[in-house]
Scaffold this active site. Structure first.
Site, PDB file in Angstrom:
ATOM      1  N   GLU A 138      85.678  32.100  27.117  1.00 36.35           N
ATOM      2  CA  GLU A 138      84.627  32.771  27.894  1.00 36.35           C
ATOM      3  C   GLU A 138      83.702  33.596  27.003  1.00 36.35           C
ATOM      4  O   GLU A 138      84.169  34.375  26.162  1.00 36.35           O
ATOM      5  CB  GLU A 138      85.307  33.663  28.937  1.00 36.35           C
ATOM      6  CG  GLU A 138      84.363  34.423  29.837  1.00 36.35           C
ATOM      7  CD  GLU A 138      85.109  35.274  30.865  1.00 36.35           C
ATOM      8  OE1 GLU A 138      84.454  35.763  31.796  1.00 36.35           O
ATOM      9  OE2 GLU A 138      86.335  35.456  30.723  1.00 36.35           O
ATOM     10  N   SER A 153      91.110  37.027  28.770  1.00 38.54           N
ATOM     11  CA  SER A 153      92.146  37.773  29.488  1.00 38.54           C
ATOM     12  C   SER A 153      92.931  38.650  28.513  1.00 38.54           C
ATOM     13  O   SER A 153      93.662  38.129  27.669  1.00 38.54           O
ATOM     14  CB  SER A 153      93.092  36.802  30.199  1.00 38.54           C
ATOM     15  OG  SER A 153      94.142  37.495  30.843  1.00 38.54           O
ATOM     16  N   CYS A 188      87.514  32.006  34.247  1.00 42.84           N
ATOM     17  CA  CYS A 188      88.412  33.166  34.305  1.00 42.84           C
ATOM     18  C   CYS A 188      88.679  33.648  35.742  1.00 42.84           C
ATOM     19  O   CYS A 188      89.498  33.092  36.437  1.00 42.84           O
ATOM     20  CB  CYS A 188      87.860  34.298  33.434  1.00 42.84           C
ATOM     21  SG  CYS A 188      89.107  35.548  32.995  1.00 42.84           S
ATOM     22  N   LYS A 191      79.819  31.689  36.216  1.00 42.15           N
ATOM     23  CA  LYS A 191      80.944  32.404  36.808  1.00 42.15           C
ATOM     24  C   LYS A 191      80.506  32.954  38.166  1.00 42.15           C
ATOM     25  O   LYS A 191      79.451  33.564  38.291  1.00 42.15           O
ATOM     26  CB  LYS A 191      81.373  33.543  35.876  1.00 42.15           C
ATOM     27  CG  LYS A 191      82.690  34.214  36.241  1.00 42.15           C
ATOM     28  CD  LYS A 191      83.073  35.184  35.126  1.00 42.15           C
ATOM     29  CE  LYS A 191      84.417  35.836  35.366  1.00 42.15           C
ATOM     30  NZ  LYS A 191      84.803  36.727  34.227  1.00 42.15           N
ATOM     31  N   GLY A 250     107.072  61.762   8.206  1.00 39.64           N
ATOM     32  CA  GLY A 250     108.460  61.400   7.947  1.00 39.64           C
ATOM     33  C   GLY A 250     109.243  61.091   9.204  1.00 39.64           C
ATOM     34  O   GLY A 250     110.401  60.681   9.131  1.00 39.64           O
TER      35      GLY A 250
END
Length: 321
Positions: free
Chosen positions: A48, A185, A153, A117, A302
């Site tokens: 995409e 995604s 998607c 889309k 540490g």
């Protein structure tokens, strides 16, 4: 009339685009197409908005960037006149004054089809309704004698409602034979199971095999894990690509009595702590690399947290950085 095909090879280009690097992303498309051609593939698919990089956010609102993406796509289209594989690649696309999240089909030297889309996500990390126009529902694209549905998607993710159109149902009713789904995604723990269950639901509803192609790589706070896969119409796994790494894999589909079927490679996929760690490593590597930083500076106390950060940094960048 296009002759009906009985074999169909699809190269999945699970790659790592860089947001804003139109020329670099187009170069990756060319390299993937060269691999697909060597494999004798009919089609190479990229994720995409690949040309722009995902998610491009407000960058797609700049007319100069829109023009750069279009020019790159038109150049790639011209290159398909060489008789090699067709290309499906995601790009922002302006049509009649509206900006769409599009997937363009490039073949025989031209832009042969465009699909937009339809269902734009507007939750979590997604705000596509703010930058993109909602596309119209469209039928499948005819590719080398095969009718390929291209839901993008989110077009496969949610059940039909007042806000969401059932794009997969529309494609099945208009003659699609295989669903090819380009995705952006992002990773989250357990996401692979969610993607699989969503895809199983779409295959069950439509009776069609489904190819789920996801991008890989880090972009700001998001990490995309790839882990692309394909399902046969009987819900068996046709292929599984690795997670957190680039992969170019050609799947060979054959037409059988019950429709198209593939038996491709199935890679093992990381989960839980191992997947979380791999996401941290990939996210750091791309954050440093894509921003051009020479390395990182660590303040180490540490403690266990410092040790973990140091380990991630070394695995992502190497001890010298």
């Amino acid at each position: 009339m296009t002759e009906r095909a009985d074999q169909f090879s699809i190269t999945l280009a699970q790659l790592n685009p860089t947001v804003g690097d139109v020329a670099g992303n187009a170069t990756k498309v060319r390299a993937a197409r060269a691999r697909a051609r060597a494999d004798g593939a009919d089609l190479v698919v990229l994720s995409e908005l690949f040309i722009a990089g995902y998610p491009p956010e407000d960058l797609v609102l700049k007319p100069a960037f829109q023009s750069a993406c279009r020019a790159a796509v038109e150049e790639l289209a011209r290159e398909t006149a060489d008789g090699g594989p067709a290309v499906l690649v995601g790009t922002p696309w302006v049509d009649d004054g509206k900006l769409y999240n599009a997937c363009v089909f490039l073949d025989e030297g031209r832009i042969a089809a465009i699909r937009y889309k339809v269902n734009l996500p507007n939750y979590g990390v997604f705000d596509e309704k703010r930058v993109f126009a909602r596309g119209p529902a469209s039928g499948p694209v005819a590719i080398r004698g095969v009718r390929v549905g291209v839901p993008i998607c989110e077009d496969t993710w949610l059940e039909e409602s007042a806000e969401y159109e059932n794009i997969v149902e529309c494609l099945a009713e208009t003659g699609a034979e295989i669903l090819v789904v380009p995705n952006g995604s992002p990773y989250a723990r357990g996401k692979a199971d969610i993607r699989l269950s969503v895809s199983v639901a779409r295959v069950t509803e439509s009776g069609l095999p489904l190819v789920y192609l996801n991008q890989v790589g880090g972009q700001d706070e998001l990490v995309f894990d790839g882990a692309s896969f394909a399902l046969n119409a009987d819900l068996s796994v046709a292929a599984q690509l690795p997670a957190f790494e680039e992969s170019i894999t050609t799947l060979r589909w054959k037409r059988e009595a019950g429709g198209w079927r593939c038996n491709g490679p199935v890679a093992s996929v990381l989960d839980d702590d191992k997947a979380d760690y791999a996401a941290c490593v990939l996210g750091l590597r791309d954050y440093v690399g894509k921003n051009g930083f020479p390395g990182v500076l660590l303040g180490v106390s540490g403690g266990i947290d410092s040790a973990l950060c140091a380990a991630i940094a070394v695995d992502a960048l190497g001890a010298d950085r």
